[in-house]
Scaffold this motif. Structure first.
Motif, PDB file in Angstrom:
ATOM      1  N   ARG A 244      46.368  91.612 118.365  1.00  0.00           N
ATOM      2  CA  ARG A 244      45.864  90.089 118.365  1.00  0.00           C
ATOM      3  C   ARG A 244      47.069  89.344 118.891  1.00  0.00           C
ATOM      4  O   ARG A 244      46.920  88.383 119.457  1.00  0.00           O
ATOM      5  CB  ARG A 244      45.736  89.693 116.709  1.00  0.00           C
ATOM      6  N   VAL A 245      48.322  89.948 118.675  1.00  0.00           N
ATOM      7  CA  VAL A 245      49.592  89.308 119.209  1.00  0.00           C
ATOM      8  C   VAL A 245      49.485  89.090 120.510  1.00  0.00           C
ATOM      9  O   VAL A 245      49.795  88.224 121.355  1.00  0.00           O
ATOM     10  CB  VAL A 245      50.823  90.108 118.811  1.00  0.00           C
ATOM     11  N   ASP A 246      49.089  90.354 121.332  1.00  0.00           N
ATOM     12  CA  ASP A 246      48.944  90.327 122.503  1.00  0.00           C
ATOM     13  C   ASP A 246      47.795  89.288 122.991  1.00  0.00           C
ATOM     14  O   ASP A 246      48.053  88.507 124.305  1.00  0.00           O
ATOM     15  CB  ASP A 246      48.222  91.670 122.913  1.00  0.00           C
ATOM     16  N   ILE A 247      46.594  88.973 122.420  1.00  0.00           N
ATOM     17  CA  ILE A 247      45.636  88.093 122.914  1.00  0.00           C
ATOM     18  C   ILE A 247      46.489  86.578 123.145  1.00  0.00           C
ATOM     19  O   ILE A 247      46.046  86.046 123.937  1.00  0.00           O
ATOM     20  CB  ILE A 247      44.320  88.217 122.026  1.00  0.00           C
ATOM     21  N   GLU A 248      46.900  86.187 121.905  1.00  0.00           N
ATOM     22  CA  GLU A 248      47.486  84.803 121.916  1.00  0.00           C
ATOM     23  C   GLU A 248      48.627  84.812 122.935  1.00  0.00           C
ATOM     24  O   GLU A 248      48.707  83.833 123.515  1.00  0.00           O
ATOM     25  CB  GLU A 248      47.957  84.920 120.528  1.00  0.00           C
ATOM     26  N   ARG A 249      49.488  85.871 123.060  1.00  0.00           N
ATOM     27  CA  ARG A 249      50.439  85.675 124.025  1.00  0.00           C
ATOM     28  C   ARG A 249      49.808  85.614 125.496  1.00  0.00           C
ATOM     29  O   ARG A 249      50.337  84.819 126.225  1.00  0.00           O
ATOM     30  CB  ARG A 249      51.353  87.084 123.871  1.00  0.00           C
ATOM     31  N   ILE A 250      48.839  86.186 125.659  1.00  0.00           N
ATOM     32  CA  ILE A 250      48.149  86.163 127.121  1.00  0.00           C
ATOM     33  C   ILE A 250      47.597  84.567 127.247  1.00  0.00           C
ATOM     34  O   ILE A 250      47.760  83.879 128.171  1.00  0.00           O
ATOM     35  CB  ILE A 250      47.141  87.071 127.204  1.00  0.00           C
ATOM     36  N   ARG A 251      46.674  84.128 126.137  1.00  0.00           N
ATOM     37  CA  ARG A 251      46.103  82.848 126.270  1.00  0.00           C
ATOM     38  C   ARG A 251      46.940  81.897 126.287  1.00  0.00           C
ATOM     39  O   ARG A 251      46.739  80.753 126.465  1.00  0.00           O
ATOM     40  CB  ARG A 251      45.127  82.736 125.108  1.00  0.00           C
ATOM     41  N   PHE A 252      48.246  81.980 125.644  1.00  0.00           N
ATOM     42  CA  PHE A 252      49.145  80.761 125.715  1.00  0.00           C
ATOM     43  C   PHE A 252      49.873  80.774 126.982  1.00  0.00           C
ATOM     44  O   PHE A 252      50.772  79.945 127.182  1.00  0.00           O
ATOM     45  CB  PHE A 252      49.977  80.910 124.336  1.00  0.00           C
ATOM     46  N   SER A 253      49.952  81.652 127.831  1.00  0.00           N
ATOM     47  CA  SER A 253      50.711  81.940 129.206  1.00  0.00           C
ATOM     48  C   SER A 253      50.236  80.626 130.009  1.00  0.00           C
ATOM     49  O   SER A 253      49.207  80.449 130.415  1.00  0.00           O
ATOM     50  CB  SER A 253      50.307  83.331 129.570  1.00  0.00           C
ATOM     51  N   PRO A 254      51.171  80.290 130.793  1.00  0.00           N
ATOM     52  CA  PRO A 254      51.155  79.184 131.731  1.00  0.00           C
ATOM     53  C   PRO A 254      50.146  79.930 133.083  1.00  0.00           C
ATOM     54  O   PRO A 254      49.422  79.497 133.365  1.00  0.00           O
ATOM     55  CB  PRO A 254      52.298  78.816 132.236  1.00  0.00           C
ATOM     56  N   TYR A 255      50.484  81.272 133.161  1.00  0.00           N
ATOM     57  CA  TYR A 255      49.583  81.939 134.387  1.00  0.00           C
ATOM     58  C   TYR A 255      48.329  81.994 133.877  1.00  0.00           C
ATOM     59  O   TYR A 255      47.264  82.009 134.665  1.00  0.00           O
ATOM     60  CB  TYR A 255      50.255  83.353 134.435  1.00  0.00           C
TER      61      TYR A 255
ATOM     62  N   GLN B 118      39.326  92.472 124.625  1.00  0.00           N
ATOM     63  CA  GLN B 118      39.305  90.916 124.653  1.00  0.00           C
ATOM     64  C   GLN B 118      40.653  90.710 125.612  1.00  0.00           C
ATOM     65  O   GLN B 118      40.589  89.875 126.332  1.00  0.00           O
ATOM     66  CB  GLN B 118      39.102  90.285 123.393  1.00  0.00           C
ATOM     67  N   ALA B 119      41.694  91.293 125.110  1.00  0.00           N
ATOM     68  CA  ALA B 119      43.082  90.646 125.640  1.00  0.00           C
ATOM     69  C   ALA B 119      42.876  91.149 127.062  1.00  0.00           C
ATOM     70  O   ALA B 119      43.400  90.314 128.088  1.00  0.00           O
ATOM     71  CB  ALA B 119      44.052  91.490 125.057  1.00  0.00           C
ATOM     72  N   ALA B 120      42.676  92.282 127.511  1.00  0.00           N
ATOM     73  CA  ALA B 120      42.419  92.813 128.818  1.00  0.00           C
ATOM     74  C   ALA B 120      41.580  91.992 129.532  1.00  0.00           C
ATOM     75  O   ALA B 120      41.911  91.605 130.928  1.00  0.00           O
ATOM     76  CB  ALA B 120      41.907  94.249 128.906  1.00  0.00           C
TER      77      ALA B 120
ATOM     78  N   PHE C 131      52.466  85.966 109.221  1.00  0.00           N
ATOM     79  CA  PHE C 131      51.069  85.451 109.811  1.00  0.00           C
ATOM     80  C   PHE C 131      50.395  86.088 110.722  1.00  0.00           C
ATOM     81  O   PHE C 131      49.134  86.436 110.830  1.00  0.00           O
ATOM     82  CB  PHE C 131      51.388  83.911 110.495  1.00  0.00           C
ATOM     83  N   GLN C 132      51.131  87.020 111.469  1.00  0.00           N
ATOM     84  CA  GLN C 132      50.657  87.898 112.325  1.00  0.00           C
ATOM     85  C   GLN C 132      50.331  89.103 111.589  1.00  0.00           C
ATOM     86  O   GLN C 132      48.822  89.824 112.008  1.00  0.00           O
ATOM     87  CB  GLN C 132      51.700  88.325 113.440  1.00  0.00           C
ATOM     88  N   LEU C 133      50.956  89.496 110.568  1.00  0.00           N
ATOM     89  CA  LEU C 133      50.566  90.662 109.937  1.00  0.00           C
ATOM     90  C   LEU C 133      49.401  90.539 109.040  1.00  0.00           C
ATOM     91  O   LEU C 133      48.513  91.398 108.631  1.00  0.00           O
ATOM     92  CB  LEU C 133      51.865  91.121 108.827  1.00  0.00           C
ATOM     93  N   ALA C 134      48.894  89.108 108.786  1.00  0.00           N
ATOM     94  CA  ALA C 134      47.555  88.905 107.999  1.00  0.00           C
ATOM     95  C   ALA C 134      46.312  89.100 108.838  1.00  0.00           C
ATOM     96  O   ALA C 134      45.218  89.218 108.465  1.00  0.00           O
ATOM     97  CB  ALA C 134      47.663  87.498 107.472  1.00  0.00           C
ATOM     98  N   GLU C 135      46.692  89.307 110.297  1.00  0.00           N
ATOM     99  CA  GLU C 135      45.365  89.523 111.143  1.00  0.00           C
ATOM    100  C   GLU C 135      45.034  91.041 110.946  1.00  0.00           C
ATOM    101  O   GLU C 135      45.778  91.988 110.627  1.00  0.00           O
ATOM    102  CB  GLU C 135      45.805  89.336 112.551  1.00  0.00           C
ATOM    103  N   THR C 136      43.600  91.249 111.297  1.00  0.00           N
ATOM    104  CA  THR C 136      43.057  92.558 111.822  1.00  0.00           C
ATOM    105  C   THR C 136      43.740  93.131 112.917  1.00  0.00           C
ATOM    106  O   THR C 136      43.744  92.258 113.912  1.00  0.00           O
ATOM    107  CB  THR C 136      41.757  92.489 111.505  1.00  0.00           C
ATOM    108  N   ARG C 137      44.339  94.201 112.844  1.00  0.00           N
ATOM    109  CA  ARG C 137      44.701  95.102 114.396  1.00  0.00           C
ATOM    110  C   ARG C 137      45.677  93.719 114.812  1.00  0.00           C
ATOM    111  O   ARG C 137      45.748  93.307 115.900  1.00  0.00           O
ATOM    112  CB  ARG C 137      43.710  95.365 115.170  1.00  0.00           C
ATOM    113  N   PRO C 138      46.884  93.409 113.890  1.00  0.00           N
ATOM    114  CA  PRO C 138      47.727  92.300 114.293  1.00  0.00           C
ATOM    115  C   PRO C 138      48.412  92.746 115.580  1.00  0.00           C
ATOM    116  O   PRO C 138      48.658  91.669 116.429  1.00  0.00           O
ATOM    117  CB  PRO C 138      48.855  92.360 112.928  1.00  0.00           C
ATOM    118  N   ASP C 139      48.821  93.908 116.010  1.00  0.00           N
ATOM    119  CA  ASP C 139      49.674  94.083 117.234  1.00  0.00           C
ATOM    120  C   ASP C 139      48.747  93.501 118.437  1.00  0.00           C
ATOM    121  O   ASP C 139      49.262  93.092 119.405  1.00  0.00           O
ATOM    122  CB  ASP C 139      49.956  95.605 117.288  1.00  0.00           C
TER     123      ASP C 139
END
Length: 501
Positions: A33-44, A108-110, A23-31
């Motif tokens: 994208r993983v970072d964005i979702e990891r940040i947005r799902f963070s409790p912080y 966007q992630a930053a 599922f991650q590999l299906a994304e454009t620039r997957p590495d």
């Protein structure tokens, strides 16, 4: 395919290697994208919805921007700028590529992550924790929101592997290093005058690793992606706070108009006054605006220009003071539309004012606003700095919040010093103290030159202080208030107040 083409992108490297799923590999620039979702799902990240931007939501009594809504809007502004630079096929695009690129997903992630280190009660909480860290625990680095952001992402907020935080890519980690140096090492770089920095000693290895992905970026300089995030933060801050205070009816048009009008009328006389006299008479109409110019001229002579400042004052006078503010916000749909048009037009104008430089001035980034827009943002910020942040009623409220932060830090320090009851302290607090102790001991043995000469007992004491600061900084405004009541034995809702400890 050439050997160079087969080499992995160093910007996608992580401290702990990971295999992406289908599922991650299906994304454009997957590495990234993983970072964005990891940040947005963070409790912080989630807690930012309950952390002050400028004025606490509980104190304002109205819907105002919080750190989460601010971060979402910074990400939107930053993405538009990054897309423009990323798609440029001319000389600008070529320069962007040479300097390491400007990936919109990294930006966007930053932007999403840039404020996760802010403590309760906004910059007031940041100043209070900095003072307490240095005075109570002798932590020479004190506390800084940007350095706390990097510490959270790379150490405190663990995803599924201990010791590497969210295990983000080098590109995203580098993009949050707005001030890529330790405290006191900035020299005359950006923000050094206010002791800004983006890493603590215990997190410096992670920062070094991130910056290795950008060999064309000089030491002490932001990556392009970081510069875009930084600019977007300035744009959003200057306009969305204006939005809040206009809606709240806190911007008195007559008072502001008097400041701008008297500055222009008395400009020749004001220019003859020394700065000490100006400070003593700052509340006289026109004097604060002249002080703003003096500050810009002193700190940023590389870009400060009297004519550009005059033009910025004229534009803000016409469009804000004699435009927007002349019609009080009445809550109608028409007022909403008018404010939305005003904000959208200004954002588009500032987004289109971005420049890229191969050799930027020492107080600038490779990506920056042009001279005209830079002055305009400074004047927009002046509106709420002078007419909101200087209000005595806000000052009284903030002093109370600073006292609350101090009581929390002292209360937890006393608790951990109590040999008979320390075991009952919040588990997260104990974990953070243990983590900080591990970090400081590692630095003591691997890079002792980064620490002052202290014995192991003193270092453990300071590490406990860092853990306490890490814990208090991660609270929301409401959690801090509830905890203060609990430590004083005043709460009547024990279990509600204690959730999340």
């Amino acid at each position: 395919m050439t050997d160079a083409a087969q080499q992995p992108d160093p910007r996608t490297g992580r401290r702990s290697p990971e295999e992406l799923d289908e599922f991650q590999l299906a994304e454009t620039r997957p590495d990234f994208r993983v970072d964005i979702e990891r940040i947005r799902f963070s409790p912080y990240f989630s807690r930012l919805s309950a952390v002050t931007q400028v004025i606490s939501q509980t104190g304002a009594g109205l819907a105002v921007h919080n750190r989460l809504t601010h971060s979402v809007k910074v990400a939107a502004v930053a993405r538009a700028i990054a897309m423009h630079l990323h798609r440029d096929e001319g000389p600008v695009g070529q320069l962007v590529g040479e300097l390491g690129g400007c990936d919109p997903v990294v930006v966007q992630a930053a932007a999403s992550a840039h404020d996760v280190g802010h403590p309760p009660f906004g910059h007031l909480g940041e100043r209070a924790l900095d003072r307490l860290a240095r005075d109570r625990f002798r932590l020479r680095e004190g506390f800084e929101g940007n350095a706390q952001t990097f510490r959270i992402l790379t150490r405190l907020d663990e995803h599924d592997t201990a010791g590497v935080g969210l295990n983000l890519t080098r590109g995203v980690r580098a993009a949050v290093l707005k001030y890529p140096w330790l405290r006191g090492e900035g020299g005359d770089r950006r923000g050094a005058a206010s002791d800004k920095f983006s890493m603590y000693v215990v997190d410096v290895d992670d920062a070094r690793d991130a910056l290795t992905a950008y060999p064309k970026i000089e030491a002490g300089q932001q990556t392009l992606e970081c510069s875009v995030m930084d600019i977007a933060d300035d744009i959003a801050y200057s306009l969305h706070d204006l939005d809040d205070f206009y809606r709240a009816g806190l911007l008195n048009q007559a008072t502001i108009a008097g400041e701008f009008r008297e500055w222009r009328r008395d400009l020749a006389e004001l220019r003859e006054l020394d700065e000490a006299t100006l400070r003593d008479t700052a509340r006289s109409p026109g004097h604060s605006l002249e002080l703003l110019w003096r500050r810009l001229e002193d700190r940023d002579p590389w870009i400060a220009n009297a004519d550009a400042f005059d033009a910025a004052v004229e534009r803000v006078t016409e469009e804000v003071v004699e435009g927007l503010l002349t019609v009080p916000f009445d809550g109608s749909l028409a007022a909403d539309r008018s404010l939305a048009r005003f904000t959208t037009d200004w954002i588009r104008h500032l987004q289109s004012s971005v420049e890229v430089h191969r050799d930027p001035a020492h107080r600038s980034g490779h990506v920056s606003l042009n001279q005209r827009a830079w002055h305009e943002v400074a004047v927009l910020k002046f509106l709420h700095e002078r007419f909101i942040l200087d209000r005595p009623d806000l000052a009284v409220y903030q002093r109370g919040q600073a006292s609350l932060i101090e009581r929390l830090v002292d209360g937890f320090a006393a608790w951990l010093d109590d040999d008979h009851d320390a075991r009952r302290a919040p588990r997260r607090l104990i974990d953070l103290v243990d983590m900080a102790t591990e970090d400081y001991m590692r630095i003591l043995h691997e890079e002792p030159q980064l620490l002052p000469t202290v014995d192991e007992v003193e270092l453990r004491r300071r590490a406990a202080g860092r853990g306490i600061i890490d814990y208090v900084a991660a609270l929301t405004d409401a959690q801090a208030t509830h905890l203060d009541a609990m430590l004083a034995g005043r709460t009547e809702r024990l279990w509600d107040a204690g959730q999340g400890l």
